[in-house]
Write a protein that holds these residues in place. Structure first.
Motif, PDB file in Angstrom:
ATOM      1  N   ILE A   1       0.911  -1.038  -0.127  1.00  0.00           N
ATOM      2  CA  ILE A   1       0.104  -0.268   0.004  1.00  0.00           C
ATOM      3  C   ILE A   1       0.643   1.407   0.189  1.00  0.00           C
ATOM      4  N   VAL A   2       2.261   1.404   1.059  1.00  0.00           N
ATOM      5  CA  VAL A   2       2.466   2.203   1.124  1.00  0.00           C
ATOM      6  C   VAL A   2       3.634   2.651  -0.989  1.00  0.00           C
ATOM      7  N   SER A   3       3.566   1.373  -0.981  1.00  0.00           N
ATOM      8  CA  SER A   3       4.347   1.189  -2.850  1.00  0.00           C
ATOM      9  C   SER A   3       3.579   1.998  -3.562  1.00  0.00           C
ATOM     10  N   GLY A   4       2.410   1.983  -3.291  1.00  0.00           N
ATOM     11  CA  GLY A   4       1.665   2.047  -3.820  1.00  0.00           C
ATOM     12  C   GLY A   4       1.023   3.477  -3.791  1.00  0.00           C
TER      13      GLY A   4
ATOM     14  N   VAL B   1       3.177   9.237  -5.964  1.00  0.00           N
ATOM     15  CA  VAL B   1       3.798  10.315  -6.248  1.00  0.00           C
ATOM     16  C   VAL B   1       5.190  10.464  -6.781  1.00  0.00           C
ATOM     17  N   TRP B   2       5.449   9.631  -7.919  1.00  0.00           N
ATOM     18  CA  TRP B   2       6.442   9.278  -8.491  1.00  0.00           C
ATOM     19  C   TRP B   2       6.166   9.901  -9.914  1.00  0.00           C
TER      20      TRP B   2
ATOM     21  N   MET C   1       9.435   0.778  -6.801  1.00  0.00           N
ATOM     22  CA  MET C   1       9.837   0.105  -6.860  1.00  0.00           C
ATOM     23  C   MET C   1       9.777  -1.360  -5.623  1.00  0.00           C
ATOM     24  N   GLY C   2      11.024  -0.858  -4.912  1.00  0.00           N
ATOM     25  CA  GLY C   2      11.760  -1.403  -4.059  1.00  0.00           C
ATOM     26  C   GLY C   2      10.905  -1.701  -3.298  1.00  0.00           C
TER      27      GLY C   2
ATOM     28  N   ALA D   1      -1.524  -5.459  -9.783  1.00  0.00           N
ATOM     29  CA  ALA D   1      -2.621  -4.960 -10.014  1.00  0.00           C
ATOM     30  C   ALA D   1      -2.979  -3.675  -8.574  1.00  0.00           C
ATOM     31  N   VAL D   2      -2.975  -4.186  -7.498  1.00  0.00           N
ATOM     32  CA  VAL D   2      -3.017  -3.416  -6.127  1.00  0.00           C
ATOM     33  C   VAL D   2      -2.014  -2.275  -6.518  1.00  0.00           C
ATOM     34  N   TRP D   3      -0.863  -2.218  -6.360  1.00  0.00           N
ATOM     35  CA  TRP D   3       0.191  -1.089  -6.413  1.00  0.00           C
ATOM     36  C   TRP D   3      -0.466  -0.315  -8.126  1.00  0.00           C
ATOM     37  N   VAL D   4      -0.418  -0.443  -9.107  1.00  0.00           N
ATOM     38  CA  VAL D   4      -0.826   0.483  -9.915  1.00  0.00           C
ATOM     39  C   VAL D   4      -2.398   0.970  -9.811  1.00  0.00           C
TER      40      VAL D   4
END
Length: 107
Positions: free
Chosen positions: A7-10, A15-16, A43-44, A60-63
């Motif tokens: 979730i944090v990565s998403g 942000v990016w 990505m990490g 799918a969740v990340w995107v």
């Protein structure tokens, strides 16, 4: 733990993506720096989460999180026109993301 990291990565994907737009083709320093740092962290985190969450679900969740937050940010802060249908579609996307978490049988 993997779901929290995902979730944090998403969030960092949003942000990016936003920083990339604000960098104007990497001609502005600070948005370019934010883009690079957020991209690497995002990505990490995705890679970390994929150790426990199936690749298709994690991606799918990340995107989905990144896309929903990026378009919501753009609509709120004026970069993109808002409409009821766009809001409903974002809510549908969020519902699908939640659904993927609910049907994940690994945890």
């Amino acid at each position: 733990m993997s779901w929290i990291v995902l979730i944090v990565s998403g969030l960092l994907e949003a942000v990016w993506a936003t920083a990339l737009g604000k960098s104007e083709g990497f001609t502005k320093l600070w948005p370019s720096v934010v883009f690079g740092v957020a991209l690497i962290a995002s990505m990490g985190g995705l890679a970390f989460a994929m150790r426990d969450i199936p690749t298709g679900t994690a991606y799918a969740v990340w995107v989905g999180i990144g896309a929903a937050l990026t378009v919501a940010y753009a609509m709120i802060f004026g970069g993109e026109p808002a409409s009821l249908i766009k809001v409903l579609l974002i809510l549908g996307l969020v519902g699908c993301i939640v659904g993927l978490k609910l049907v994940d049988g690994s945890h």
